[in-house]
Design a protein around this motif. Structure first.
Motif, PDB file in Angstrom:
ATOM      1  N   ARG A 138       0.821  -1.201   0.000  1.00 21.75           N
ATOM      2  CA  ARG A 138       0.000   0.000   0.000  1.00 21.75           C
ATOM      3  C   ARG A 138       0.857   1.253   0.000  1.00 21.75           C
ATOM      4  NH1 ARG A 138      -4.337   0.419   4.666  1.00 21.75           N
ATOM      5  NH2 ARG A 138      -2.418   0.210   5.884  1.00 21.75           N
ATOM      6  N   GLY A 139       1.927   1.251   0.806  1.00 22.70           N
ATOM      7  CA  GLY A 139       2.794   2.418   0.870  1.00 22.70           C
ATOM      8  C   GLY A 139       3.474   2.718  -0.449  1.00 22.70           C
ATOM      9  N   LEU A 140       3.984   1.681  -1.111  1.00 25.49           N
ATOM     10  CA  LEU A 140       4.662   1.883  -2.384  1.00 25.49           C
ATOM     11  C   LEU A 140       3.684   2.325  -3.466  1.00 25.49           C
ATOM     12  CD1 LEU A 140       7.296   1.779  -3.888  1.00 25.49           C
ATOM     13  CD2 LEU A 140       6.936  -0.664  -4.322  1.00 25.49           C
ATOM     14  N   THR A 141       2.486   1.751  -3.447  1.00 28.62           N
ATOM     15  CA  THR A 141       1.457   2.177  -4.403  1.00 28.62           C
ATOM     16  C   THR A 141       1.109   3.648  -4.199  1.00 28.62           C
ATOM     17  OG1 THR A 141       0.507  -0.060  -4.448  1.00 28.62           O
ATOM     18  CG2 THR A 141      -0.872   1.737  -5.263  1.00 28.62           C
ATOM     19  N   ALA A 142       1.000   4.064  -2.951  1.00 30.76           N
ATOM     20  CA  ALA A 142       0.693   5.465  -2.651  1.00 30.76           C
ATOM     21  C   ALA A 142       1.816   6.385  -3.114  1.00 30.76           C
ATOM     22  CB  ALA A 142       0.463   5.634  -1.150  1.00 30.76           C
ATOM     23  N   PHE A 143       3.072   5.969  -2.913  1.00 28.77           N
ATOM     24  CA  PHE A 143       4.196   6.790  -3.360  1.00 28.77           C
ATOM     25  C   PHE A 143       4.215   6.931  -4.877  1.00 28.77           C
ATOM     26  CE2 PHE A 143       6.361   6.018   0.808  1.00 28.77           C
ATOM     27  CZ  PHE A 143       6.567   7.371   1.115  1.00 28.77           C
ATOM     28  N   GLY A 193      -4.491   6.145  -5.350  1.00 29.58           N
ATOM     29  CA  GLY A 193      -3.525   5.090  -5.069  1.00 29.58           C
ATOM     30  C   GLY A 193      -4.012   4.120  -4.014  1.00 29.58           C
ATOM     31  N   LEU A 194      -4.605   4.656  -2.959  1.00 28.64           N
ATOM     32  CA  LEU A 194      -5.117   3.808  -1.887  1.00 28.64           C
ATOM     33  C   LEU A 194      -6.276   2.935  -2.374  1.00 28.64           C
ATOM     34  CD1 LEU A 194      -5.024   6.384   1.062  1.00 28.64           C
ATOM     35  CD2 LEU A 194      -3.388   4.541   0.576  1.00 28.64           C
ATOM     36  N   ILE A 195      -7.140   3.515  -3.201  1.00 26.48           N
ATOM     37  CA  ILE A 195      -8.281   2.753  -3.723  1.00 26.48           C
ATOM     38  C   ILE A 195      -7.813   1.654  -4.671  1.00 26.48           C
ATOM     39  CG2 ILE A 195     -10.318   2.900  -5.216  1.00 26.48           C
ATOM     40  CD1 ILE A 195     -10.862   5.654  -4.024  1.00 26.48           C
ATOM     41  N   VAL A 196      -6.882   1.984  -5.565  1.00 32.98           N
ATOM     42  CA  VAL A 196      -6.367   0.976  -6.502  1.00 32.98           C
ATOM     43  C   VAL A 196      -5.734  -0.180  -5.741  1.00 32.98           C
ATOM     44  CG1 VAL A 196      -4.586   0.530  -8.248  1.00 32.98           C
ATOM     45  CG2 VAL A 196      -6.056   2.538  -8.448  1.00 32.98           C
ATOM     46  N   HIS A 197      -4.960   0.129  -4.714  1.00 24.99           N
ATOM     47  CA  HIS A 197      -4.334  -0.940  -3.928  1.00 24.99           C
ATOM     48  C   HIS A 197      -5.386  -1.821  -3.265  1.00 24.99           C
ATOM     49  CE1 HIS A 197      -2.661  -2.667  -0.176  1.00 24.99           C
ATOM     50  NE2 HIS A 197      -1.642  -2.933  -0.964  1.00 24.99           N
ATOM     51  N   ARG A 198      -6.395  -1.205  -2.686  1.00 22.79           N
ATOM     52  CA  ARG A 198      -7.431  -1.987  -2.005  1.00 22.79           C
ATOM     53  C   ARG A 198      -8.216  -2.849  -2.981  1.00 22.79           C
ATOM     54  NH1 ARG A 198     -11.760   0.059   2.568  1.00 22.79           N
ATOM     55  NH2 ARG A 198     -12.847  -1.945   2.774  1.00 22.79           N
ATOM     56  N   VAL A 199      -8.564  -2.280  -4.140  1.00 21.94           N
ATOM     57  CA  VAL A 199      -9.325  -3.057  -5.142  1.00 21.94           C
ATOM     58  C   VAL A 199      -8.514  -4.251  -5.613  1.00 21.94           C
ATOM     59  CG1 VAL A 199     -10.234  -2.975  -7.485  1.00 21.94           C
ATOM     60  CG2 VAL A 199     -10.752  -1.122  -5.892  1.00 21.94           C
ATOM     61  N   ARG A 200      -7.232  -4.030  -5.858  1.00 27.16           N
ATOM     62  CA  ARG A 200      -6.390  -5.137  -6.319  1.00 27.16           C
ATOM     63  C   ARG A 200      -6.206  -6.186  -5.232  1.00 27.16           C
ATOM     64  NH1 ARG A 200      -1.405  -2.559  -9.871  1.00 27.16           N
ATOM     65  NH2 ARG A 200      -2.576  -2.404 -11.846  1.00 27.16           N
ATOM     66  N   ARG A 201      -6.073  -5.741  -3.990  1.00 30.44           N
ATOM     67  CA  ARG A 201      -5.916  -6.700  -2.900  1.00 30.44           C
ATOM     68  C   ARG A 201      -7.165  -7.547  -2.743  1.00 30.44           C
ATOM     69  NH1 ARG A 201      -5.147  -4.330   3.015  1.00 30.44           N
ATOM     70  NH2 ARG A 201      -7.337  -3.837   2.585  1.00 30.44           N
ATOM     71  N   GLU A 202      -8.326  -6.916  -2.828  1.00 36.15           N
ATOM     72  CA  GLU A 202      -9.575  -7.670  -2.705  1.00 36.15           C
ATOM     73  C   GLU A 202      -9.770  -8.616  -3.894  1.00 36.15           C
ATOM     74  OE1 GLU A 202     -12.628  -4.755  -2.258  1.00 36.15           O
ATOM     75  OE2 GLU A 202     -12.153  -4.354  -0.139  1.00 36.15           O
TER      76      GLU A 202
END
Length: 207
Positions: A138-143, A193-202
């Motif tokens: 999540r952190g790297l995606t946000a960066f 970035g946070l949303i994309v990470h969460r969607v991909r994780r789910e």
């Protein structure tokens, strides 16, 4: 039976995003064409209309051009054309044109601020979805989201200044407005970035 249950929703979602992306592109090019033919009715007259007529089609076609020139053969991220990313990358250009055509930027005080937040979120989400490898933290995606979103926001503000702000009445308040636009674009990119990470994780959890 299990395969049918798991693949049908994906196929349905892909079909919906495909037609939505194509419709958004058609609407964008229709608005660009009308702005070229009837500039007085476009809402972008005096707002770097010539630059928009060049930049907006390029922005909307970057992903399809990349895909057919390179991604289709070598992309490790997408097996088929990423229509969902294409839709996200088209919406910012379309949204800006619609807002100007309806004169929303000049008649609704908060519209410009909202668009910098929302449209930068769409743009960043589209870029991440199209090009960012899966499995990042999540952190790297946000960066990465901040790196892309903030850079794009700075380029946009520089373009606006060079194209028309420095010669307009907006110059008196340009500094404050630019700072606000950059801040809102940054927040929109971060949220994307946070949303994309969460969607991909789910999605990976379901898979």
């Amino acid at each position: 039976m299990t395969t049918m249950v798991t693949t049908t929703p994906v196929a349905s979602r892909t079909g919906w995003t495909k037609y939505a992306a194509l419709l958004a592109k058609v609407a964008l090019f229709v608005l660009l064409l009308t702005a070229f033919i009837w500039p007085d009715l476009s809402g972008i007259k005096g707002k770097a209309s010539t630059a928009r007529l060049v930049v907006y089609p390029i922005g909307a076609m970057v992903l399809p051009l990349w895909w057919f020139a390179y991604g289709r053969a070598k992309s490790k991220l997408h097996k088929t054309f990423p229509w969902h990313a294409d839709l996200l990358l088209t919406l910012p250009w379309l949204g800006d044109l619609i807002g100007n055509r309806l004169n929303l930027f000049d008649t609704i005080t908060w519209w410009d601020d909202a668009m910098h937040f929302v449209l930068w979120g769409f743009l960043t989400a589209g870029a991440l979805t199209a090009f960012l490898p899966r499995g990042l933290s999540r952190g790297l995606t946000a960066f990465v989201a901040l790196g892309f979103g903030v850079t794009a926001a700075v380029i946009w503000e520089l373009g606006e200044y060079v194209a028309f702000v420095r010669h307009s009445a907006e110059l008196q308040t340009a500094y404050t407005d630019t700072l606000g636009d950059l801040a809102l674009g940054t927040l929109g990119a971060l949220l994307a970035g946070l949303i994309v990470h969460r969607v991909r994780r789910e999605a990976s959890t379901v898979a």
